[in-house]
Design an enzyme around this catalytic site. Sequence first.
Site, mmCIF file in Angstrom:
data_model
loop_
_atom_site.group_PDB
_atom_site.id
_atom_site.type_symbol
_atom_site.label_atom_id
_atom_site.label_comp_id
_atom_site.label_asym_id
_atom_site.label_seq_id
_atom_site.Cartn_x
_atom_site.Cartn_y
_atom_site.Cartn_z
ATOM 1 N N ASN A 291 0.960 -1.269 -0.069
ATOM 2 C CA ASN A 291 -0.281 -0.071 0.090
ATOM 3 C C ASN A 291 0.861 1.467 -0.251
ATOM 4 O O ASN A 291 0.471 2.379 0.162
ATOM 5 C CB ASN A 291 -1.020 -0.147 1.359
ATOM 6 C CG ASN A 291 -2.337 0.585 0.749
ATOM 7 O OD1 ASN A 291 -2.673 1.462 1.251
ATOM 8 N ND2 ASN A 291 -3.001 -0.502 0.320
ATOM 9 N N HIS A 294 -0.412 4.698 -1.285
ATOM 10 C CA HIS A 294 -1.691 4.690 -1.547
ATOM 11 C C HIS A 294 -2.647 5.477 -0.623
ATOM 12 O O HIS A 294 -3.723 5.876 -0.946
ATOM 13 C CB HIS A 294 -2.069 3.262 -1.500
ATOM 14 C CG HIS A 294 -1.880 2.659 -2.912
ATOM 15 N ND1 HIS A 294 -0.468 2.192 -3.208
ATOM 16 C CD2 HIS A 294 -2.644 2.061 -3.641
ATOM 17 C CE1 HIS A 294 -0.433 1.590 -4.373
ATOM 18 N NE2 HIS A 294 -1.707 1.293 -4.704
#
Length: 415
Positions: A291, A294
């Site tokens: 991630n 993100h």
Amino acid sequence: MSPQADPAPENTAPENPAPESASSERASLESTTPDGGPATGAEPTVITVGEGRGTGGQELGYDVVIGNGLLGRLPQMIGAQAERVLVIHPRALRATGDVVREDLENAGYKAVVAEIPDAEEGKHIQVAAFCWQVLGQNDFTRSDAVVAVGGGAVTDVAGFVAATWLRGVRVVHMPTTLLAMVDAAVGGKTGINTSEGKNLVGAFHQPAAVLADLDTLLTLPRNELVAGLAEVVKCGFIADEKILEIIESSPEQAQNPHSHQLRELIERAIRVKASVVGQDPKESGLRESLNYGHTLAHAIELAERYQWRHGAAVSVGMVFAAELARSLGRLDDATADRHRSVLTSLGLPVTYRDDRWNQLLEGIRRDKKNRGDQLRFVLLAGQGQPATVEIPDASILFATYQEIAESDEGTTVSL
Ligand SMILES: NC(=O)c1ccc[n+]([C@@H]2O[C@H](COP(=O)([O-])OP(=O)(O)OC[C@H]3O[C@@H](n4cnc5c(N)ncnc54)[C@H](O)[C@@H]3O)[C@@H](O)[C@H]2O)c1
Ligand SMILES: O=C(O)C(=O)C[C@@H](O)[C@H](O)[C@H](O)COP(=O)(O)O
Ligand SMILES: [Zn+2]
């Protein structure tokens, strides 16, 4: 967007952008070399995700097959237990969807097609409901299967449909964008968006197999290919520095769908993803590293009403995370600066407009990595050293935003 209620004879959810020409898309199914001749083609590469057996004795691992001219392999990936197969694709990939359906029919399956809206429009609860309706009206049982043909938006929603239909049926992904090949189709994260944010509803549901046919990249617009490279760069920073070196030595070849460099980048990125999700399939820790970038990226996508490419937002998000790590004294200048240089060399954005902070912070507060009021970001402590870090005070985020903010809107452009 309101998908069509009656699925027969062809199941089409309306309000799609204009389809591509069938001829250009069918061309993507033929193997060619850079000079247009028939591909001699390297052998397919098979990367297995996870391994071993579950408590019921079932195989846990699955294969990601990467190569040219692979579409014909689909029937064998679906398995003999299925009688019916739902092929989910966006209207833009109608010709490919037709070929896949014909192959399945020829192999003896009853193949049903659900055509869904393109890109993020497809990641909507009404689209999932439309697919459930098609599955119900065609009597799909637990031994039947779903096939996703498309980019990450399609693999996300089709995976979600497969995860939820009868509480879970097999899904095979056939990613047709670079981003979906290296990231979205692998690892079993499925989901849809809500008005409040990106991927807020979903399930973990691993595919039975992933077929990454590199020939499909030949029709992919350049901006989509470049957007996919952002996730490849992510894998470079969190795990595999060779990825960054390959891009740095030739950003042009990295964007060339015929190049051996791009193939190597694809395989390396998939190996990074396969290794991480194999160890932590449901994101209890290590998987959060995927991630990287993100937290801000999803906030930008929401602020832009999904008109930015996901990869473009991830690019800005990684620069933000690098600057945040630098200001927290966690990351050296050279690695932080390398973010801007690698991403810029590919034509990816590294700045964002300076007048959206409140909106972005709202998105950041809804990130799935947060725990209660505690904001958490994936940050690097050095090349290949990601860790999830608790942010002591949101004011440092605003200060970091100044490092990526661009006052001249004209220079902050998405791909
Ligand atoms: N589940 C995961 O682990 C994961 C990982 C990364 C991204 N994602 C999600 O993936 C989505 C982004 O995926 P994407 O970048 O593939 O975008 P996308 O699915 O929106 O596809 C981009 C565009 O390319 C077109 N297209 C697809 N294949 C084509 C081809 N071969 N030739 C020509 N045009 C083609 C599509 O019709 C679409 O217009 C986002 O929703 C993101 O959140 C999920
Ligand atoms: O596989 C993962 O885990 C990822 O985080 C990969 C990301 O590239 C991807 O965009 C994912 O969909 C983001 O997940 P989310 O949990 O932040 O919605
Ligand atoms: Zn992503």
